[in-house]
Motif scaffolding. Sequence first.
Motif, PDB file in Angstrom:
ATOM      1  N   ILE A  13       0.834  -1.208   0.000  1.00  0.00           N
ATOM      2  CA  ILE A  13       0.000   0.000   0.000  1.00  0.00           C
ATOM      3  C   ILE A  13       0.864   1.252   0.000  1.00  0.00           C
ATOM      4  O   ILE A  13       0.663   2.182  -0.797  1.00  0.00           O
ATOM      5  CB  ILE A  13      -0.951  -0.015   1.203  1.00  0.00           C
ATOM      6  N   GLN A  14       1.855   1.290   0.890  1.00  0.00           N
ATOM      7  CA  GLN A  14       2.697   2.486   0.936  1.00  0.00           C
ATOM      8  C   GLN A  14       3.562   2.584  -0.321  1.00  0.00           C
ATOM      9  O   GLN A  14       3.819   3.686  -0.816  1.00  0.00           O
ATOM     10  CB  GLN A  14       3.574   2.487   2.190  1.00  0.00           C
ATOM     11  N   LEU A  17       1.345   4.101  -3.088  1.00  0.00           N
ATOM     12  CA  LEU A  17       0.930   5.497  -2.924  1.00  0.00           C
ATOM     13  C   LEU A  17       2.093   6.468  -2.757  1.00  0.00           C
ATOM     14  O   LEU A  17       1.992   7.632  -3.156  1.00  0.00           O
ATOM     15  CB  LEU A  17      -0.015   5.610  -1.723  1.00  0.00           C
ATOM     16  N   LEU A  18       3.196   6.011  -2.155  1.00  0.00           N
ATOM     17  CA  LEU A  18       4.316   6.924  -1.888  1.00  0.00           C
ATOM     18  C   LEU A  18       5.643   6.430  -2.456  1.00  0.00           C
ATOM     19  O   LEU A  18       6.669   7.088  -2.268  1.00  0.00           O
ATOM     20  CB  LEU A  18       4.469   7.132  -0.372  1.00  0.00           C
ATOM     21  N   ALA A  26       9.653   3.287   1.158  1.00  0.00           N
ATOM     22  CA  ALA A  26       8.197   3.166   1.296  1.00  0.00           C
ATOM     23  C   ALA A  26       7.810   1.740   1.673  1.00  0.00           C
ATOM     24  O   ALA A  26       6.896   1.523   2.483  1.00  0.00           O
ATOM     25  CB  ALA A  26       7.507   3.578  -0.002  1.00  0.00           C
ATOM     26  N   GLY A  30       6.093   0.912   5.227  1.00  0.00           N
ATOM     27  CA  GLY A  30       4.783   0.276   5.187  1.00  0.00           C
ATOM     28  C   GLY A  30       4.765  -1.068   5.894  1.00  0.00           C
ATOM     29  O   GLY A  30       3.789  -1.415   6.560  1.00  0.00           O
ATOM     30  N   TYR A  85       4.633  15.441  -2.158  1.00  0.00           N
ATOM     31  CA  TYR A  85       3.258  14.983  -1.990  1.00  0.00           C
ATOM     32  C   TYR A  85       2.584  15.782  -0.879  1.00  0.00           C
ATOM     33  O   TYR A  85       3.235  16.311   0.019  1.00  0.00           O
ATOM     34  CB  TYR A  85       3.184  13.484  -1.696  1.00  0.00           C
ATOM     35  N   ARG A  89      -2.350  13.226   0.849  1.00  0.00           N
ATOM     36  CA  ARG A  89      -1.857  11.954   0.295  1.00  0.00           C
ATOM     37  C   ARG A  89      -1.088  11.171   1.359  1.00  0.00           C
ATOM     38  O   ARG A  89      -1.212   9.947   1.443  1.00  0.00           O
ATOM     39  CB  ARG A  89      -0.954  12.224  -0.906  1.00  0.00           C
ATOM     40  N   SER A  93      -2.232   7.495   2.812  1.00  0.00           N
ATOM     41  CA  SER A  93      -1.309   6.351   2.770  1.00  0.00           C
ATOM     42  C   SER A  93      -1.165   5.708   4.137  1.00  0.00           C
ATOM     43  O   SER A  93      -1.313   4.484   4.290  1.00  0.00           O
ATOM     44  CB  SER A  93       0.056   6.797   2.247  1.00  0.00           C
ATOM     45  N   THR A 160       0.497  -1.986  -6.979  1.00  0.00           N
ATOM     46  CA  THR A 160      -0.917  -1.773  -7.291  1.00  0.00           C
ATOM     47  C   THR A 160      -1.540  -3.028  -7.903  1.00  0.00           C
ATOM     48  O   THR A 160      -2.654  -3.427  -7.540  1.00  0.00           O
ATOM     49  CB  THR A 160      -1.080  -0.591  -8.255  1.00  0.00           C
TER      50      THR A 160
END
Length: 351
Positions: A13-14, A17-18, A26, A30, A85, A89, A93, A160
Amino acid sequence: MDSITQAVLGASIQGALLGRWQGRKALLYGAVLGTLPDLDVVIDYGDAVAEMTYHRGFSHSLFVLSGLALLLTALCRRWRPNPGYSSGRLFLSLWLVLVTHPLLDCFTSYGTQLFWPLDLPPISGSSVFIIDPLYTLPLLVAVIAGLLFGLKGKMSRWPTVALGLSTLYLSFTLAGKQMAEQRVEQALARDGIHAEKIFSTPTPFNSLLWRVIVIDGEDYHEALVSWFDRSLPHLERIPRGTHLAAVLHDSPQHARLAWFTDGVLRYDDIDGHLVVTDLRLGMTGFHPFRFAMATREGNGWHLIRDVELWPVERGDLSRLQVLWQRVWEERQVPLLAWANALQRGPRQSAR
């Protein structure tokens, strides 16, 4: 779910998004944040029932984790600002990494108190076994690839894609749960059995073969249902020993356990000990959460104040092989014999 799964879920997920700005970090951030809610296991809640039923409590609350995400966002913006960011956002995250941990736990059989401190029963979707390689594998591959090759260019899409595949798999498990319960309901109608409640869960390490428990007064029925079955399942009637529950009328531990498990419990008199078994977890005849709650003294029973876990025999790999064969063939599985093993004491089970 297991810690590895929660870590790679948070990392994915992190990373998705990042990862563009934080790179490999990241994934590491995460992974750490994704396992944070399970740190409540270090808290000593008292006895064995409390240890079980207060786990996945406050640390898995959407309210608590949302507040934590806000706090972490504020701290990161103050001490480690990144102009790449926005705060929105960053919050999204961190919030998703944190809350997807208990949301995923809700798909298991254990029970997650998602809305603590509200006095609501724990949520137990029971569509995924606590360790499910098919869910974990896409996320693990994406995280390893990200660590090896970074999160630039096409590699940035891997987290993703992995999240999409794992989410689709969860949808498949929900379909399997519905399939299994529908077939058992048809079998109940065939046999003229009125169910007080039905509980279904996948068998260990797969979502192709389902174990369904039907509570029916003094007894319960168990059935195995595979995606590949052509006929309705056989319902195995097993004594539940509910007459012994009256002994525990004044036991706060029993009241707590009954609330946590929605009453999917079994009671056995084993060598003068009243042992209560959570039937939801594990597999027929092998359940990790069993509690000695009273001892027989003369003609009466004495409640145990400091409840401990009852010794549990090790899992039998040969049974896993039987279950795997049952996925593909409609063969009889000795569920009653497996369940009867719960009546043996720890010394007898060790033989």
